[in-house]
Design an enzyme around this catalytic site. Structure first.
Site, short mmCIF file in Angstrom:
data_model
loop_
_atom_site.label_atom_id
_atom_site.label_comp_id
_atom_site.label_asym_id
_atom_site.label_seq_id
_atom_site.Cartn_x
_atom_site.Cartn_y
_atom_site.Cartn_z
N LYS A 117 1.03 -1.31 0.11
CA LYS A 117 -0.02 -0.24 0.21
C LYS A 117 0.67 1.49 0.30
CE LYS A 117 -4.24 1.22 2.94
NZ LYS A 117 -4.71 1.04 4.18
N THR A 177 -7.52 0.28 9.92
CA THR A 177 -7.40 1.09 11.67
C THR A 177 -8.95 0.96 11.36
OG1 THR A 177 -6.35 2.60 10.09
CG2 THR A 177 -7.58 3.68 12.11
N SER A 210 -9.91 0.19 3.56
CA SER A 210 -9.00 2.18 2.69
C SER A 210 -7.98 1.04 1.09
CB SER A 210 -7.98 2.76 2.96
OG SER A 210 -7.43 2.29 3.90
N GLY A 248 -11.26 -1.69 9.43
CA GLY A 248 -11.88 -2.32 8.52
C GLY A 248 -11.22 -2.31 7.47
N SER A 249 -10.30 -1.50 7.34
CA SER A 249 -9.40 -1.24 5.54
C SER A 249 -8.62 -2.33 5.37
CB SER A 249 -8.34 -0.32 5.78
OG SER A 249 -9.56 1.29 5.88
#
Ligand SMILES: *[C@@H]1O[C@H](CO)[C@@H](O)[C@H](O)[C@H]1NC(C)=O
Ligand SMILES: *[C@@H]1O[C@H](CO)[C@@H](O)[C@H](O)[C@H]1NC(C)=O
Ligand SMILES: *[C@@H]1O[C@H](CO)[C@@H](O)[C@H](O)[C@H]1NC(C)=O
Ligand SMILES: *[C@@H]1O[C@H](CO)[C@@H](O)[C@H](O)[C@H]1NC(C)=O
Ligand SMILES: CC(=O)N[C@H]1CO[C@H](CO)[C@@H](O)[C@@H]1O
Length: 544
Positions: free
Chosen positions: A104, A205, A184, A207-208
């Protein structure tokens, strides 16, 4: 796929242990394990250089449409060539020797790539040190192939489309045209699913990792906060941030977690880890891990959220019930549980958790960002970053909300103060009681639920979540766009995930359960992305 004889020999070289009478087939990069890739590399049937090149071709073939990857490292091929030489000379660095991995865009790398958390403004200053997890991947022999797209600032920008960033544009999922990738860690989810690298890394954080894993038909591990170091990771809410893998299968996720887990003097949350060293997560990959286990099953219907209606609730429930049947087949005893505090509807507890998180989130974001930005060169101050975000056309300040990052950069919230601490412990206490109360009271070994339902409650207490593909919405689902009209948020063909949850540091159990479910359900291969990629392993196989 039928194989020419010379290729067949190459495949035989690594698949010697096949059951007798079974012809080997060459796996696609869309469903190969890192271990299988390692065997192909060791046998000489492929090289890391060719594999890296192949992944780059695959990225290029879909990226104009899906925007899963922001940047590819120009050094990746050079690193791959060196790792090939080392392998030939008998020097393997570790379990990921020569394996290309995408990470990421919020992980600091010190190479030819920028680190922006999706922001063109942040990307203009370079971190002087690598994120601890990146160093660990490199030490294990991995090739950092590139940076994946995400919701800007890991969702910390404000109210914006999930998977959109100025640096990478809108990420789309690969199963339905214009599909939300969820956020995310959007690009990581899409890249893992399409085999644009052997594995990917994300951050979670609230559900990302869980959500992109679910929407992209892949496995995600959101580790207990503190199991993996966040040093060198652009933060969102440091009390909740955690780093974990998103991969095609549970075995790969366990392997990556094993490599990146552990204490780090640069991140004092990791000092809370029990034991001297993290356990071996690859040694719990046992298909009978669910046998005799009591698993609490909860389905969050309309009652669980404040939003008026979860689209396609009945269709999701049906897929979830099928998953419970598979868990039973795997030997688990399913115990239906209701989540919620005595006499309080779950929606009320959820909204109390949310409002408390908002009391410490901004201060936490500001504090974490300040610490991260101390390491940047050229130096970047909060007011300079804010000015750039407001004025650089690529950041689209006039059309897309950036209220959260804007407020964080000007906040005077005292993240270390009593008020923030009380809000945090309140959110933790409610979340823990709601999720872990039933485990304690009904003597359960863990919980399962539809992935979207768990993200909020696991956030504040930093609980681990392991997500596995459980199928997709059927043809009778209704299509619904996201609130911005930029992606399809729900509809036929959208993948769904099953999440396993437990108490802190229970990764060994949860990974075992997830593996066992995966072996019985085998859902990943039942879904076919609409985005097809031609370039595959057959094109790089060498005669051995
Ligand atoms: C983002 O992608 C869309 C659709 O692919 C394209 O029309 C648009 O020009 C892109 N925006 C930027 C800033 O590149
Ligand atoms: C952990 O580290 C942060 C920042 O490095 C510091 O502010 C905090 O006081 C430390 N906490 C403990 C318990 O040492
Ligand atoms: C739950 O929330 C609703 C709506 O805010 C409120 O009317 C109700 O009194 C609450 N129930 C409890 C038990 O707190
Ligand atoms: C949270 O729970 C702990 C332990 O049960 C307790 O000591 C503390 O007072 C609680 N905090 C809040 C804000 O409810
Ligand atoms: C590797 C790659 O394709 N990167 C692209 C990601 O998206 C941005 C914005 O659309 C492009 O500028 C990059 O070239």
């Amino acid at each position: 796929m039928a194989l020419p004889i010379i290729l067949l020999l190459a495949v035989l070289a690594y698949s010697a242990a096949l059951p007798s009478g079974q012809l080997p087939t060459l796996p696609s990069l869309q469903d190969i394990t890192i271990q299988e890739l390692g065997h192909l590399l060791d046998s000489g049937a492929i090289t890391s250089y060719d594999l890296t090149n192949l992944y780059i071709k695959r990225i290029n073939s879909v990226n104009n449409e899906l925007h899963a990857v922001i940047e590819v490292s120009n050094q990746a091929l050079t690193v791959a060539r060196q790792l090939d030489k080392d392998r030939t000379a008998g020097h393997k660095r570790g379990p990921l020797h020569g394996i290309p991995i995408l990470v990421k865009d919020n992980f600091a790398t010190v190479d030819d790539m920028a680190t922006g958390s999706g922001s063109v403004c942040l990307a203009r200053s370079y971190p002087r040190h690598e994120a601890t997890v990146i160093s660990k991947l490199r030490k294990a022999g991995a090739i950092i192939l590139g940076k994946t797209n995400l919701s800007e600032f890991a969702g910390g920008r404000g109210s914006a489309s999930e998977g959109w960033s100025p640096r990478g544009n809108q990420t789309f999922g690969a199963y339905v045209e214009d599909q939300t990738p969820c956020g995310s860690s959007s690009g990581s989810g899409v890249a893992a699913s399409l085999g644009l690298a052997a594995a990917t890394l994300g951050t979670d954080t609230a559900g990302s990792i869980t959500c992109p894993a679910s929407y992209n038909n892949v496995v995600g591990i959101k580790p207990t906060v503190g199991l993996t170091s966040r040093y060198g990771t652009v933060p969102l809410i440091p009390r909740q941030d955690t780093v974990g893998p998103i991969t095609q299968n549970v075995a790969d996720a366990a392997l990556i977690l094993e490599v990146i887990a552990g204490r780090d003097s640069h991140d004092n949350y990791t000092l809370a880890q029990p034991g001297c060293a993290p356990p071996s997560y690859t040694s719990v990959l046992d298909s009978s891990a669910l046998r005799g286990k009591r698993i609490g099953a909860f389905f969050a219907g309309k009652s669980a959220s404040e939003s008026p209606a979860v689209p396609n609730e009945d269709q999701i429930r049906k897929v979830f019930e099928d998953a419970l049947a598979d868990l039973t087949t795997a030997g688990a005893e399913i115990v239906r549980v209701d989540l919620g505090l005595e006499g309080v509807p779950l929606a009320n507890s959820s909204s109390e958790v949310t409002s408390n998180i908002f009391r410490y989130a901004l201060g936490d974001f500001a504090l974490g960002l300040a610490a991260y930005m101390e390491d940047l060169s050229p130096e970047l101050a909060f007011d300079e970053l804010l000015q750039c975000l407001k004025t650089d056309p690529a950041e689209m300040a006039s059309t897309i909300d950036m209220s959260q990052i804007g407020a964080a950069l000007q906040t005077n919230q005292d993240a270390g103060g009593v008020e923030a601490w009380t809000a945090f412990t309140t959110a933790v206490n409610i979340s823990r009681e709601v999720l872990l109360g039933p485990i304690r009271d009904s003597h359960l070994d863990g919980l399962v639920m539809f992935s979207d339902a768990v993200t909020l409650l696991a956030a504040a207490p930093g609980l681990p979540v392991v997500t596995v593909p459980m199928g997709a919405l059927g043809d009778d689902a209704v299509t619904q766009a996201n609130p911005y009209g930029t992606t399809i948020a729900s509809g036929p063909g959208i993948p769904l995930g099953l999440s396993f949850i437990g108490d802190s540091w229970m990764e060994e159990d949860l990974i075992g359960f997830a593996y066992s479910y995966e072996q019985v359900s085998k859902k990943r291969r039942t879904l076919v992305p609409y985005a097809e990629i031609e370039e595959d392993l057959a094109s790089i196989l060498r005669a051995v």
